[in-house]
Write a protein that holds these residues in place. Structure first.
Motif, PDB file in Angstrom:
ATOM      1  N   TRP A  18       0.830  -1.212   0.000  1.00  0.00           N
ATOM      2  CA  TRP A  18       0.000   0.000   0.000  1.00  0.00           C
ATOM      3  C   TRP A  18       0.859   1.254   0.000  1.00  0.00           C
ATOM      4  O   TRP A  18       0.576   2.214  -0.715  1.00  0.00           O
ATOM      5  CB  TRP A  18      -0.948  -0.004   1.198  1.00  0.00           C
ATOM      6  N   GLN A  19       1.912   1.254   0.814  1.00  0.00           N
ATOM      7  CA  GLN A  19       2.817   2.402   0.802  1.00  0.00           C
ATOM      8  C   GLN A  19       3.522   2.515  -0.545  1.00  0.00           C
ATOM      9  O   GLN A  19       3.781   3.611  -1.037  1.00  0.00           O
ATOM     10  CB  GLN A  19       3.843   2.270   1.927  1.00  0.00           C
ATOM     11  N   LEU A  21       2.227   1.587  -3.444  1.00  0.00           N
ATOM     12  CA  LEU A  21       1.257   2.145  -4.388  1.00  0.00           C
ATOM     13  C   LEU A  21       1.137   3.655  -4.208  1.00  0.00           C
ATOM     14  O   LEU A  21       1.080   4.410  -5.190  1.00  0.00           O
ATOM     15  CB  LEU A  21      -0.105   1.483  -4.189  1.00  0.00           C
ATOM     16  N   ALA A  22       1.087   4.079  -2.948  1.00  0.00           N
ATOM     17  CA  ALA A  22       1.014   5.517  -2.680  1.00  0.00           C
ATOM     18  C   ALA A  22       2.263   6.216  -3.191  1.00  0.00           C
ATOM     19  O   ALA A  22       2.207   7.280  -3.823  1.00  0.00           O
ATOM     20  CB  ALA A  22       0.857   5.767  -1.182  1.00  0.00           C
ATOM     21  N   PHE A 145      -1.766   1.209   6.859  1.00  0.00           N
ATOM     22  CA  PHE A 145      -1.054   1.700   5.685  1.00  0.00           C
ATOM     23  C   PHE A 145      -1.975   1.891   4.486  1.00  0.00           C
ATOM     24  O   PHE A 145      -1.763   2.769   3.660  1.00  0.00           O
ATOM     25  CB  PHE A 145       0.081   0.733   5.331  1.00  0.00           C
ATOM     26  N   LYS A 146      -3.004   1.039   4.395  1.00  0.00           N
ATOM     27  CA  LYS A 146      -3.951   1.188   3.291  1.00  0.00           C
ATOM     28  C   LYS A 146      -4.661   2.526   3.364  1.00  0.00           C
ATOM     29  O   LYS A 146      -4.796   3.236   2.370  1.00  0.00           O
ATOM     30  CB  LYS A 146      -4.963   0.040   3.326  1.00  0.00           C
ATOM     31  N   THR A 149      -2.603   5.581   2.353  1.00  0.00           N
ATOM     32  CA  THR A 149      -2.213   5.685   0.943  1.00  0.00           C
ATOM     33  C   THR A 149      -2.684   6.986   0.297  1.00  0.00           C
ATOM     34  O   THR A 149      -1.987   7.567  -0.545  1.00  0.00           O
ATOM     35  CB  THR A 149      -2.796   4.494   0.150  1.00  0.00           C
ATOM     36  N   VAL A 153      -0.557  10.617  -2.228  1.00  0.00           N
ATOM     37  CA  VAL A 153      -1.062  10.801  -3.588  1.00  0.00           C
ATOM     38  C   VAL A 153      -1.702  12.181  -3.736  1.00  0.00           C
ATOM     39  O   VAL A 153      -1.460  12.895  -4.719  1.00  0.00           O
ATOM     40  CB  VAL A 153      -2.065   9.693  -3.948  1.00  0.00           C
ATOM     41  N   VAL A 268       9.974   4.779   1.990  1.00  0.00           N
ATOM     42  CA  VAL A 268       8.665   4.135   2.088  1.00  0.00           C
ATOM     43  C   VAL A 268       8.771   2.855   2.912  1.00  0.00           C
ATOM     44  O   VAL A 268       7.968   2.596   3.813  1.00  0.00           O
ATOM     45  CB  VAL A 268       8.111   3.822   0.682  1.00  0.00           C
TER      46      VAL A 268
END
Length: 483
Positions: A18-19, A21-22, A145-146, A149, A153, A268
Motif C-alpha cells: 500500500w505504501q 502504491l502511494a 497503511f492502506k 495511501t 497521492v 517508504v
C-alpha cells in the motif's frame, strides 16, 4: 499486541504494497512535474528552488521534535498523543516564523537575493509538516497503511497541479515553491481527516510526564534525522555556496532520478519496517530474521536499479529532460551508483530506533558528517562530477560500517549479512555487463538500444535469481502472494 510470524509478515507485505502504491502514484506525478519543469525552467531557476527546498527540508526534519517516531515506540495513550501534538504545534510555529524572518540572511549567505521570497513561502510547508506529523504517526503505529495511501497521492497531485499551473503562466521559480507548500498543506489536512474521531485534538490536556517521555525519545530521533538529512543534502549546500545556482540546477536534476527511483523507496519501506521491528523487539530471532529479509530485498532492488540507471543515463537525460541538461549526465551516473551503495546500508537506523537506541544513529551520522564535509569541499574543485564521485566513495564505506554496527546490536553474524547482500551484488554486476549493449546505439538508435539493454538486464536478473538464489526468488514470490 503480539502477532504470529505469518500474520506479521502479511501485515508487513500489505503495508509495503500500500505504501508502495502511494509512493508510485505520488512519484509518477512528481516525475512528470519534474520533466515539464526541466523544459520550462532554466538550470539557474531550478537551482534556486532546489536550494530553498533543501533549507526548508532541514526545518521540516525537526518540525515535530521526533514525536512522530515516539508515538510509534511509546505506549498507546491519549495523553502521550495530545502531548506530542502540543510539541509539534509549538515547534512547527517557531520554525515557520524563523524561516520567514531569516530568509534575507540566508539569501545574503548564498549571495542569491532571489531566494528570499522562496524561503518565506516554503515556511508554510514547514508548519504544515509539523501539524501533519501526529496523525500520520498514529496511522503508521496502528499499521493502517492502506488508509494512509491517500495522503501522499493527494500531496503529489496538489503540488503538481499548482506547480504546473503557475509554471505555464510564466511564474518561474515561484511555481515550484508555491506548489510544494500547497502539497504539504494538503497532506496534513488529509492525515487529520483520516484519523477523525481518534484525533488527539485536546492538546491543552497534555501531561508533564507524557511531554517528557515524548521529548526523551523524540529528541535523539529528531537529532539523528537532522544529521541524516544534513548528510543527504550537504552536497547541495556546498555546490550552492561554492559553484552557484546553475551548477546546483544540473546537480539537482541529476540527483532527482536516483532519489525518486531508489532512495525514496527506502523511505517508504522504512515507514513500514520501523513499526514492525518495534513490535518484535523483544523477540531477537524474529527481529534478526526480519532484518535479513529486508536487507536481501532492499540491496537487491537498490543495487540493480542503481546500476541500471547509471547504464542508461547517457540516453535517458537528453531524451527525457532535453539537450540543455546534458551536463547532468556524468553526475547522474555516479549518483545512481551512490544510491546503489546506500541500499547496502538501508534499514540499520530502523533497527536502532526499534530497540530504543536512536543515539546510535546520531553517533554514526556525526562520524559520517565529519568525514563527508571536508571530502566534498575538496571534491568541489572538480565541479559537480567531483562531488558525485566523493558521495559514492563515502557511501560505500559507511554502508559497510552501518551494517557492522547493526550486526553487533542484534547479535547477527557478519557471514549472514554478506549472504544477504550477495544476490544484489551479483545481479548488479550482470546489469553492468548488459550495459555494454549501449555501444550498439549508433546502429540501432538511442531509444531502441536503451530498451534492449533494459529488457536483457531484467531477464538476466530473473535468471540469476531463479537459478542461483532460488530460495530468495521463492520467498519474494510468496510474499507477493500473501499480499
Amino acid at each position: 499486541m503480539t502477532q504470529a510470524p505469518g500474520e506479521l509478515a502479511r501485515t508487513g507485505v500489505r503495508g509495503a504494497m500500500w505504501q508502495g502504491l502511494a509512493f508510485a502514484g505520488g512519484r509518477i506525478i512528481v516525475l512528470i512535474t519534474t520533466i515539464v519543469l526541466a523544459r520550462l525552467l532554466s538550470p539557474h531557476d531550478y537551482g534556486l528552488v532546489a536550494l530553498a527546498l533543501v533549507l526548508m527540508g532541514y526545518a521540516e526534519t525537526i518540525a515535530d521534535a521526533g514525536v512522530a517516531q515516539a508515538l510509534v515506540y511509546l505506549p498507546r495513550d491519549g495523553v502521550i498523543a495530545r502531548s506530542a501534538l502540543l510539541i509539534s504545534m509549538v515547534l512547527g510555529s517557531l520554525l515557520g516564523m524563523a524561516a520567514f524572518f531569516s530568509a534575507p540572511l540566508i539569501a545574503e549567505l548564498f549571495q542569491l537575493p532571489e531566494v528570499v521570497p522562496l524561503v518565506q513561502v516554503l515556511g508554510v510547508s514547514v508548519l504544515a509538516t509539523s501539524l501533519g506529523a501526529v496523525p500520520e504517526a498514529l496511522l503508521r503505529r496502528d499499521l493502517h497503511f492502506k488508509k494512509l495511501t491517500a495522503a501522499p497521492v493527494l500531496r503529489a497531485a496538489t503540488m503538481g497541479t499548482v506547480t504546473l499551473s503557475l509554471a505555464f503562466t510564466g511564474h518561474g521559480a515561484w511555481s515550484l515553491a508555491v506548489g510544494t507548500a500547497a502539497g504539504s498543506v494538503a497532506y496534513a489536512a488529509t492525515c487529520w481527516f483520516l484519523v477523525r474521531g481518534h484525533a488527539p485534538w485536546q492538546f491543552w490536556r497534555a501531561g508533564k510526564d507524557a511531554l517528557l517521555a515524548n521529548i526523551q525519545y523524540g529528541a535523539p530521533v529528531a537529532g539523528s534525522s537532522l544529521l541524516a538529512r544534513l548528510i543527504f543534502d550537504i552536497d547541495y549546500l556546498i555546490i550552492g555556496i561554492v559553484l552557484g545556482a546553475q551548477a546546483l540546477g544540473f546537480y539537482t536534476l541529476a540527483f532527482r532520478l536516483p532519489e525518486v527511483v531508489i532512495l525514496n523507496v527506502f523511505f517508504v519501506l522504512s515507514t513500514v519496517l520501523f513499526p514492525l521491528y518495534a513490535r518484535v523487539r523483544a523477540e531477537p530471532e524474529r527481529l534478526r530474521a526480519g532484518y535479513l529479509t529486508s536487507v536481501r530485498i532492499q540491496s537487491l532492488y537498490g543495487v540493480t536499479a542503481g546500476v541500471g540507471l547509471a547504464v542508461v543515463a547517457p540516453v535517458l537525460v537528453p531524451l527525457v529532460f532535453g539537450e540543455k541538461w546534458n551536463d547532468a549526465v556524468l553526475p547522474l551516473i555516479f549518483l545512481a551508483l551512490y544510491a546503489a551503495a546506500r541500499s547496502l546500508g538501508a534499514g540499520a537506523n530502523d533497527v536502532y530506533k526499534a530497540l530504543g537506541r536512536p543515539g546510535l544513529s546520531i553517533v554514526v551520522s556525526l562520524v559520517r558528517l565529519l568525514i563527508l564535509l571536508p571530502v566534498l569541499l575538496l571534491a568541489s574543485q572538480w565541479g559537480i562530477v567531483g562531488v558525485a564521485v566523493a558521495q559514492l566513495v563515502v557511501a560505500v564505506l559507511f554502508a559497510c560500517g552501518m551494517q557492522v554496527v547493526a550486526a553487533r546490536v542484534i547479535e547477527l553474524r557478519p557471514r549472514a549479512l554478506l549472504g544477504a547482500v550477495a544476490p544484489g551484488l551479483v545481479c548488479g554486476a550482470a546489469v553492468a555487463v548488459t550495459g555494454l549493449g549501449n555501444f550498439a546505439a549508433p546502429a540501432l538508435g538511442a531509444v531502441p538500444s536503451m530498451l534492449l539493454v533494459i529488457a536483457v538486464a531484467v531477464a538476466a536478473v530473473y535468471v540469476i535469481l531463479r537459478l542461483a538464489y532460488r530460495p530468495l526468488h521463492d520467498e519474494m514470490v510468496e510474499l507477493v502472494r500473501r499480499r
